[in-house]
Design an enzyme around this catalytic site. Structure first.
Site, PDB file in Angstrom:
ATOM      1  N   GLU A   1       3.667  -2.846  10.360  1.00 53.64           N
ATOM      2  CA  GLU A   1       4.993  -3.200  11.297  1.00 53.64           C
ATOM      3  C   GLU A   1       5.549  -2.357   9.552  1.00 53.64           C
ATOM      4  OE1 GLU A   1       6.856  -6.403  13.667  1.00 53.64           O
ATOM      5  OE2 GLU A   1       5.592  -7.566  11.988  1.00 53.64           O
TER       6      GLU A   1
ATOM      7  N   HIS B   1       4.376  -4.392   6.771  1.00 51.57           N
ATOM      8  CA  HIS B   1       3.674  -5.328   7.060  1.00 51.57           C
ATOM      9  C   HIS B   1       2.375  -5.594   7.975  1.00 51.57           C
ATOM     10  CE1 HIS B   1       4.158  -9.696  10.303  1.00 51.57           C
ATOM     11  NE2 HIS B   1       3.799  -9.981   8.951  1.00 51.57           N
TER      12      HIS B   1
ATOM     13  N   SER C   1       6.859 -10.972   5.941  1.00 50.94           N
ATOM     14  CA  SER C   1       6.238 -11.414   7.651  1.00 50.94           C
ATOM     15  C   SER C   1       7.589 -11.953   8.222  1.00 50.94           C
ATOM     16  CB  SER C   1       4.788 -12.287   7.822  1.00 50.94           C
ATOM     17  OG  SER C   1       5.765 -13.576   6.908  1.00 50.94           O
TER      18      SER C   1
ATOM     19  N   ASN D   1       6.062 -10.943  14.473  1.00 54.94           N
ATOM     20  CA  ASN D   1       6.286 -12.250  14.430  1.00 54.94           C
ATOM     21  C   ASN D   1       6.987 -13.560  15.102  1.00 54.94           C
ATOM     22  OD1 ASN D   1       3.791 -13.413  12.715  1.00 54.94           O
ATOM     23  ND2 ASN D   1       4.826 -12.424  10.862  1.00 54.94           N
TER      24      ASN D   1
HETATM   25  N1  CAA Z   1     -12.837  -8.033   6.900  1.00 50.47           N
HETATM   26  C1  CAA Z   1     -14.162  -6.743   7.812  1.00 50.47           C
HETATM   27  N2  CAA Z   1     -14.294  -7.452   8.600  1.00 50.47           N
HETATM   28  C2  CAA Z   1     -13.907  -8.950   9.081  1.00 50.47           C
HETATM   29  C3  CAA Z   1     -12.954  -9.365   9.051  1.00 50.47           C
HETATM   30  C4  CAA Z   1     -12.487  -9.204   7.956  1.00 50.47           C
HETATM   31  N3  CAA Z   1     -11.369  -9.908   6.896  1.00 50.47           N
HETATM   32  N4  CAA Z   1     -12.491 -10.530  10.022  1.00 50.47           N
HETATM   33  C5  CAA Z   1     -13.649 -10.172  10.896  1.00 50.47           C
HETATM   34  N5  CAA Z   1     -13.792  -8.564  10.942  1.00 50.47           N
HETATM   35  C6  CAA Z   1     -14.800  -8.342  11.922  1.00 50.47           C
HETATM   36  C7  CAA Z   1     -16.206  -8.493  12.358  1.00 50.47           C
HETATM   37  O1  CAA Z   1     -16.997  -7.477  11.395  1.00 50.47           O
HETATM   38  C8  CAA Z   1     -16.456  -7.772  13.453  1.00 50.47           C
HETATM   39  O2  CAA Z   1     -16.336  -6.987  13.736  1.00 50.47           O
HETATM   40  P1  CAA Z   1     -17.226  -5.944  14.469  1.00 50.47           P
HETATM   41  O3  CAA Z   1     -16.147  -6.133  15.626  1.00 50.47           O
HETATM   42  O4  CAA Z   1     -17.412  -4.148  14.336  1.00 50.47           O
HETATM   43  O5  CAA Z   1     -18.752  -6.353  15.006  1.00 50.47           O
HETATM   44  C9  CAA Z   1     -15.065  -7.875  14.106  1.00 50.47           C
HETATM   45  O6  CAA Z   1     -14.000  -8.176  12.905  1.00 50.47           O
HETATM   46  C10 CAA Z   1     -15.350  -9.489  14.772  1.00 50.47           C
HETATM   47  O7  CAA Z   1     -15.548 -10.830  14.528  1.00 50.47           O
HETATM   48  P2  CAA Z   1     -16.667 -11.508  14.295  1.00 50.47           P
HETATM   49  O8  CAA Z   1     -17.083 -11.419  15.916  1.00 50.47           O
HETATM   50  O9  CAA Z   1     -16.357 -12.593  12.854  1.00 50.47           O
HETATM   51  O10 CAA Z   1     -15.613 -12.562  15.181  1.00 50.47           O
HETATM   52  P3  CAA Z   1     -14.393 -12.128  16.380  1.00 50.47           P
HETATM   53  O11 CAA Z   1     -14.853 -11.594  17.418  1.00 50.47           O
HETATM   54  O12 CAA Z   1     -13.778 -13.631  17.197  1.00 50.47           O
HETATM   55  O13 CAA Z   1     -12.954 -11.691  16.136  1.00 50.47           O
HETATM   56  C11 CAA Z   1     -10.561 -11.429  14.733  1.00 50.47           C
HETATM   57  C12 CAA Z   1     -12.356 -12.685  14.651  1.00 50.47           C
HETATM   58  C13 CAA Z   1     -11.155 -10.159  14.581  1.00 50.47           C
HETATM   59  C14 CAA Z   1      -9.929 -12.361  14.183  1.00 50.47           C
HETATM   60  C15 CAA Z   1      -9.898 -11.922  16.236  1.00 50.47           C
HETATM   61  O14 CAA Z   1     -10.128 -13.237  16.574  1.00 50.47           O
HETATM   62  C16 CAA Z   1      -8.758 -11.905  16.300  1.00 50.47           C
HETATM   63  O15 CAA Z   1      -8.807 -11.211  16.329  1.00 50.47           O
HETATM   64  N6  CAA Z   1      -7.871 -12.949  16.394  1.00 50.47           N
HETATM   65  C17 CAA Z   1      -6.413 -12.721  16.499  1.00 50.47           C
HETATM   66  C18 CAA Z   1      -5.956 -12.144  15.030  1.00 50.47           C
HETATM   67  C19 CAA Z   1      -4.627 -12.040  14.929  1.00 50.47           C
HETATM   68  O16 CAA Z   1      -4.116 -12.065  16.190  1.00 50.47           O
HETATM   69  N7  CAA Z   1      -4.173 -11.854  13.753  1.00 50.47           N
HETATM   70  C20 CAA Z   1      -2.751 -11.588  14.270  1.00 50.47           C
HETATM   71  C21 CAA Z   1      -2.150 -12.546  12.971  1.00 50.47           C
HETATM   72  S1  CAA Z   1      -0.577 -12.918  12.604  1.00 50.47           S
HETATM   73  C22 CAA Z   1      -0.476 -11.964  11.232  1.00 50.47           C
HETATM   74  O17 CAA Z   1      -1.338 -11.462  11.000  1.00 50.47           O
HETATM   75  C23 CAA Z   1       1.222 -11.862  10.897  1.00 50.47           C
HETATM   76  C24 CAA Z   1       1.583 -12.728  10.393  1.00 50.47           C
HETATM   77  O18 CAA Z   1       2.984 -12.342   9.694  1.00 50.47           O
HETATM   78  C25 CAA Z   1       1.902 -14.176  10.358  1.00 50.47           C
END
Ligand code: CAA
Length: 309
Positions: free
Chosen positions: A170, A158, A137, A208
């Site tokens: 990415e 990424h 990352s 990031n």
């Molecule tokens: N696997 C499969 N499906 C998943 C899942 C997983 N691990 N986690 C969530 N889902 C699905 C759910 O089934 C749901 O599906 P539908 O839309 O089809 O109903 C959907 O995702 C939304 O999930 P929830 O209803 O359980 O929960 P939510 O609405 O609170 O969403 C989230 C959860 C998608 C994680 C949301 O909170 C979100 O987008 N958060 C921000 C995530 C983010 O910013 N990620 C980037 C991090 S940075 C990174 O990764 C880079 C790095 O190097 C650090």
């Protein structure tokens, strides 16, 4: 779709046909390795996940199965697709299981020395034409690639967490990465249903470079008493329409990973604006790494999780 705003260094007219990727090796059975295995298997690719810890492998298989069930329950995939995908995933504790892989995606811990020692042990087991992608990352792809026997076949890929949900990958070329490798990885990402954005090889790339300093700033706001955990997260959720507050997101990513990324930015760009917040350092030193350790800015032993400050 590909958002290639800058074709980048080392790009040249296609001289060779990009290799077709059918067999994928994944190194590391953590949350990113599991998520990558999940989407690769659903795309019909044969996947072998390698981790030195057998427990991590069984935990990863359980996570993948649970997340696929969630997708079945929400009619995102059929139960037949889930069953077929689960059959595509194999596990191993030795790199020798990757002898027929067309691409290995390394999703090990975000420490450069660990990644380098993995490549050293891994490459003798690979066929010469096998590509290597790092899911790093933040660490320089050029430097990581140079530590392998195949810098031209080394690239950054990424994924975002949670991988099955997040649309972006990415793609980062090192200075030596060749065009067929770049094209093969782009094609693969699209096959996985992802949209790619091309980033130059600068510390922490695009997502990031922007996201983690925001999380670090939220920790400073907490440290300086600007607001409580709840006030900071509520502000960004309701005031900026972010799906998660920055402290909740830090816990989700892993506070150790956030700290490593801040250190890479701080050292790589030599700019004091990237200094890690002392409170973030303290949490990591305490082993309070967020969701994965049960405690971070929230205590996950309670449902719903309770703010710790
Ligand atoms: N696997 C499969 N499906 C998943 C899942 C997983 N691990 N986690 C969530 N889902 C699905 C759910 O089934 C749901 O599906 P539908 O839309 O089809 O109903 C959907 O995702 C939304 O999930 P929830 O209803 O359980 O929960 P939510 O609405 O609170 O969403 C989230 C959860 C998608 C994680 C949301 O909170 C979100 O987008 N958060 C921000 C995530 C983010 O910013 N990620 C980037 C991090 S940075 C990174 O990764 C880079 C790095 O190097 C650090």
């Amino acid at each position: 779709m590909n958002v290639d705003v800058n074709p980048g260094f080392g790009s040249s007219p296609m001289a060779a046909v990009p290799p077709d990727i059918q067999q994928i090796g994944i190194i590391g059975a953590g949350q990113m390795g599991s998520g990558i295995a999940h989407v690769c298997a659903l795309a019909g690719l044969s996947v072998t996940v390698v981790d030195v810890k057998p427990d991590a492998l069984s935990k990863a298989l359980a996570t993948i199965s649970r997340n696929m069930d969630r997708q079945v329950n929400r009619s995102v995939i059929s139960s037949d697709a889930r069953d077929a995908a689960l059959m595509q995933i194999h596990t191993a504790t030795e790199f020798s299981a990757l002898g027929t892989a067309d691409l290995v995606i390394e999703a090990a811990t975000e420490k450069e020395d660990v990644k380098r020692s993995i490549y050293k042990a891994l490459t003798p087991s690979l066929k010469p034409e096998c590509l290597i992608a790092s899911n790093t990352s933040s660490i320089s792809i050029t430097r990581l690639g140079a530590s392998t026997d195949r810098a031209e076949k080394f690239i950054g890929m990424h994924f975002m967490n949670p991988v099955p949900v997040m649309k972006l990958v990415e793609v980062i070329r090192g200075i030596a990465t060749d065009e067929p490798t770049f094209q093969a990885v782009q094609t693969l990402a699209h096959k996985l249903g992802k949209i790619t954005a091309v980033s130059e090889d600068f510390p922490a790339f695009i997502v990031n470079r922007i996201l983690v300093p925001m999380i670090n700033e939220a920790v400073y706001a907490l440290y300086e008493g600007v607001g409580s955990v709840t006030a900071i997260d509520t502000s960004m959720k309701l005031g900026a329409n972010h799906p998660m507050g920055p402290l909740e997101l830090g816990d989700f990513i892993g506070l150790d990973t956030c700290l490593s990324i801040m250190q890479v930015l701080y050292e790589g760009l030599s700019d004091s604006k990237y200094r890690p917040c002392p409170l973030l350092v303290k949490y990591v030193e305490a082993g309070w790494l967020g969701r994965k350790s049960g405690r971070g800015f929230y205590d996950y032993t309670h449902s719903p999780p309770r703010p710790t400050r």
